[in-house]
Scaffold this motif. Structure first.
Motif, PDB file in Angstrom:
ATOM      1  N   SER A  50      32.188  17.892  31.136  1.00 28.00           N
ATOM      2  CA  SER A  50      30.832  17.460  30.753  1.00 28.00           C
ATOM      3  C   SER A  50      30.017  18.591  30.135  1.00 28.00           C
ATOM      4  O   SER A  50      28.880  18.847  30.509  1.00 28.00           O
ATOM      5  N   LEU A  51      30.636  19.277  29.156  1.00 28.83           N
ATOM      6  CA  LEU A  51      29.953  20.382  28.488  1.00 28.83           C
ATOM      7  C   LEU A  51      28.857  19.863  27.574  1.00 28.83           C
ATOM      8  O   LEU A  51      28.961  18.773  27.010  1.00 28.83           O
ATOM      9  N   ALA A  52      27.834  20.662  27.432  1.00 28.62           N
ATOM     10  CA  ALA A  52      26.700  20.296  26.586  1.00 28.62           C
ATOM     11  C   ALA A  52      27.100  20.340  25.113  1.00 28.62           C
ATOM     12  O   ALA A  52      27.966  21.119  24.714  1.00 28.62           O
ATOM     13  N   ASP A  53      26.441  19.503  24.344  1.00 32.40           N
ATOM     14  CA  ASP A  53      26.597  19.497  22.891  1.00 32.40           C
ATOM     15  C   ASP A  53      25.664  20.573  22.335  1.00 32.40           C
ATOM     16  O   ASP A  53      24.450  20.393  22.283  1.00 32.40           O
ATOM     17  N   MET A  54      26.237  21.708  21.955  1.00 33.35           N
ATOM     18  CA  MET A  54      25.446  22.845  21.482  1.00 33.35           C
ATOM     19  C   MET A  54      24.850  22.611  20.106  1.00 33.35           C
ATOM     20  O   MET A  54      24.046  23.412  19.649  1.00 33.35           O
ATOM     21  N   SER A  55      25.212  21.525  19.446  1.00 35.15           N
ATOM     22  CA  SER A  55      24.652  21.244  18.126  1.00 35.15           C
ATOM     23  C   SER A  55      23.306  20.521  18.226  1.00 35.15           C
ATOM     24  O   SER A  55      22.578  20.441  17.248  1.00 35.15           O
ATOM     25  N   GLN A  56      22.982  20.004  19.386  1.00 31.84           N
ATOM     26  CA  GLN A  56      21.752  19.239  19.555  1.00 31.84           C
ATOM     27  C   GLN A  56      20.518  20.136  19.504  1.00 31.84           C
ATOM     28  O   GLN A  56      20.473  21.176  20.175  1.00 31.84           O
ATOM     29  N   PRO A  57      19.527  19.743  18.733  1.00 32.74           N
ATOM     30  CA  PRO A  57      18.297  20.543  18.649  1.00 32.74           C
ATOM     31  C   PRO A  57      17.663  20.817  20.016  1.00 32.74           C
ATOM     32  O   PRO A  57      17.140  21.900  20.243  1.00 32.74           O
ATOM     33  N   ALA A  58      17.717  19.846  20.926  1.00 38.26           N
ATOM     34  CA  ALA A  58      17.131  20.045  22.258  1.00 38.26           C
ATOM     35  C   ALA A  58      17.850  21.167  23.005  1.00 38.26           C
ATOM     36  O   ALA A  58      17.213  22.000  23.656  1.00 38.26           O
ATOM     37  N   TRP A  59      19.185  21.202  22.915  1.00 39.72           N
ATOM     38  CA  TRP A  59      19.944  22.279  23.561  1.00 39.72           C
ATOM     39  C   TRP A  59      19.615  23.607  22.905  1.00 39.72           C
ATOM     40  O   TRP A  59      19.371  24.600  23.589  1.00 39.72           O
ATOM     41  N   GLN A  60      19.606  23.624  21.595  1.00 34.94           N
ATOM     42  CA  GLN A  60      19.309  24.851  20.855  1.00 34.94           C
ATOM     43  C   GLN A  60      17.934  25.397  21.225  1.00 34.94           C
ATOM     44  O   GLN A  60      17.742  26.601  21.325  1.00 34.94           O
ATOM     45  N   ALA A  61      16.955  24.512  21.430  1.00 31.81           N
ATOM     46  CA  ALA A  61      15.597  24.939  21.769  1.00 31.81           C
ATOM     47  C   ALA A  61      15.496  25.406  23.223  1.00 31.81           C
ATOM     48  O   ALA A  61      14.731  26.319  23.536  1.00 31.81           O
ATOM     49  N   ALA A  62      16.264  24.780  24.099  1.00 34.09           N
ATOM     50  CA  ALA A  62      16.151  25.068  25.532  1.00 34.09           C
ATOM     51  C   ALA A  62      16.894  26.328  25.967  1.00 34.09           C
ATOM     52  O   ALA A  62      16.522  26.958  26.953  1.00 34.09           O
ATOM     53  N   VAL A  63      17.928  26.696  25.234  1.00 35.36           N
ATOM     54  CA  VAL A  63      18.777  27.814  25.643  1.00 35.36           C
ATOM     55  C   VAL A  63      18.473  29.019  24.747  1.00 35.36           C
ATOM     56  O   VAL A  63      18.591  28.933  23.528  1.00 35.36           O
ATOM     57  N   THR A  64      18.115  30.130  25.368  1.00 36.61           N
ATOM     58  CA  THR A  64      17.765  31.331  24.610  1.00 36.61           C
ATOM     59  C   THR A  64      19.015  32.106  24.205  1.00 36.61           C
ATOM     60  O   THR A  64      20.101  31.915  24.778  1.00 36.61           O
ATOM     61  N   ASP A  65      18.839  33.002  23.250  1.00 35.86           N
ATOM     62  CA  ASP A  65      19.939  33.884  22.854  1.00 35.86           C
ATOM     63  C   ASP A  65      20.420  34.696  24.051  1.00 35.86           C
ATOM     64  O   ASP A  65      21.624  34.899  24.228  1.00 35.86           O
ATOM     65  N   THR A  66      19.490  35.140  24.871  1.00 39.14           N
ATOM     66  CA  THR A  66      19.847  35.907  26.074  1.00 39.14           C
ATOM     67  C   THR A  66      20.688  35.057  27.017  1.00 39.14           C
ATOM     68  O   THR A  66      21.677  35.541  27.585  1.00 39.14           O
ATOM     69  N   ASP A  67      20.320  33.783  27.180  1.00 40.22           N
ATOM     70  CA  ASP A  67      21.098  32.872  28.031  1.00 40.22           C
ATOM     71  C   ASP A  67      22.526  32.730  27.508  1.00 40.22           C
ATOM     72  O   ASP A  67      23.487  32.789  28.282  1.00 40.22           O
ATOM     73  N   ILE A  68      22.648  32.531  26.197  1.00 39.62           N
ATOM     74  CA  ILE A  68      23.970  32.357  25.588  1.00 39.62           C
ATOM     75  C   ILE A  68      24.791  33.625  25.767  1.00 39.62           C
ATOM     76  O   ILE A  68      25.954  33.573  26.179  1.00 39.62           O
ATOM     77  N   ARG A  69      24.183  34.758  25.453  1.00 39.05           N
ATOM     78  CA  ARG A  69      24.864  36.053  25.573  1.00 39.05           C
ATOM     79  C   ARG A  69      25.352  36.263  27.009  1.00 39.05           C
ATOM     80  O   ARG A  69      26.495  36.659  27.232  1.00 39.05           O
ATOM     81  N   GLN A  70      24.503  35.971  27.975  1.00 42.69           N
ATOM     82  CA  GLN A  70      24.865  36.168  29.378  1.00 42.69           C
ATOM     83  C   GLN A  70      25.993  35.226  29.799  1.00 42.69           C
ATOM     84  O   GLN A  70      26.909  35.625  30.512  1.00 42.69           O
ATOM     85  N   MET A  71      25.942  33.976  29.327  1.00 42.94           N
ATOM     86  CA  MET A  71      26.983  33.031  29.691  1.00 42.94           C
ATOM     87  C   MET A  71      28.337  33.442  29.107  1.00 42.94           C
ATOM     88  O   MET A  71      29.366  33.317  29.769  1.00 42.94           O
ATOM     89  N   ILE A  72      28.322  33.939  27.886  1.00 39.14           N
ATOM     90  CA  ILE A  72      29.573  34.408  27.287  1.00 39.14           C
ATOM     91  C   ILE A  72      30.079  35.629  28.049  1.00 39.14           C
ATOM     92  O   ILE A  72      31.260  35.705  28.397  1.00 39.14           O
ATOM     93  N   ALA A  73      29.207  36.559  28.327  1.00 33.88           N
ATOM     94  CA  ALA A  73      29.610  37.808  28.987  1.00 33.88           C
ATOM     95  C   ALA A  73      30.027  37.585  30.440  1.00 33.88           C
ATOM     96  O   ALA A  73      31.062  38.101  30.881  1.00 33.88           O
ATOM     97  N   ASP A  74      29.222  36.817  31.182  1.00 32.36           N
ATOM     98  CA  ASP A  74      29.417  36.712  32.630  1.00 32.36           C
ATOM     99  C   ASP A  74      30.032  35.403  33.105  1.00 32.36           C
ATOM    100  O   ASP A  74      30.300  35.245  34.291  1.00 32.36           O
ATOM    101  N   GLY A  75      30.223  34.461  32.205  1.00 36.64           N
ATOM    102  CA  GLY A  75      30.729  33.159  32.591  1.00 36.64           C
ATOM    103  C   GLY A  75      29.590  32.241  32.987  1.00 36.64           C
ATOM    104  O   GLY A  75      28.432  32.652  33.048  1.00 36.64           O
TER     105      GLY A  75
END
Length: 107
Positions: A50-75
């Motif tokens: 049930s992964l999020a659709d990262m193409s959706q404008p709502a997801w893009q607006a809600a998730v910061t670059d820092t959030d994305i970076r941290q999720m990639i780095a730390d899981g």
């Protein structure tokens, strides 16, 4: 003078072209199997988890670059299948992925 300008521009633009190719290669190698080519997560694993659709404008607006970076780095703290990549990817590769994910935004 014109030849010199072309050479200088080529040297300035070439690393960016390679970086774009590199980030696509990293996406294909590390992310595509779950998130798909387009970030919509319409893959077998993406749907199962049930992964999020990262193409959706709502997801893009809600998730910061820092959030994305941290999720990639730390899981992902919400999904144990999303393992940390800080030992496998450089900081520059992670930053490039953040930028790449931003390009997936649906219009």
């Amino acid at each position: 003078m014109m030849k010199r300008l072309v050479v200088v521009l080529s040297l300035c633009l070439a690393p960016n072209a390679f970086a774009a190719d590199d980030v696509v290669d990293v996406w294909k190698a590390k992310c595509k199997s779950c998130h798909g080519d387009d970030g919509k997560a319409k893959t077998k694993m993406g749907q199962k988890e049930s992964l999020a659709d990262m193409s959706q404008p709502a997801w893009q607006a809600a998730v910061t670059d820092t959030d994305i970076r941290q999720m990639i780095a730390d899981g992902s703290p919400r999904n144990t299948k999303m393992k940390p990549f800080k030992e496998k990817l450089t900081a520059a590769q992670i930053d490039a992925l953040v930028g790449y994910i931003r390009t997936l935004k649906a219009k």
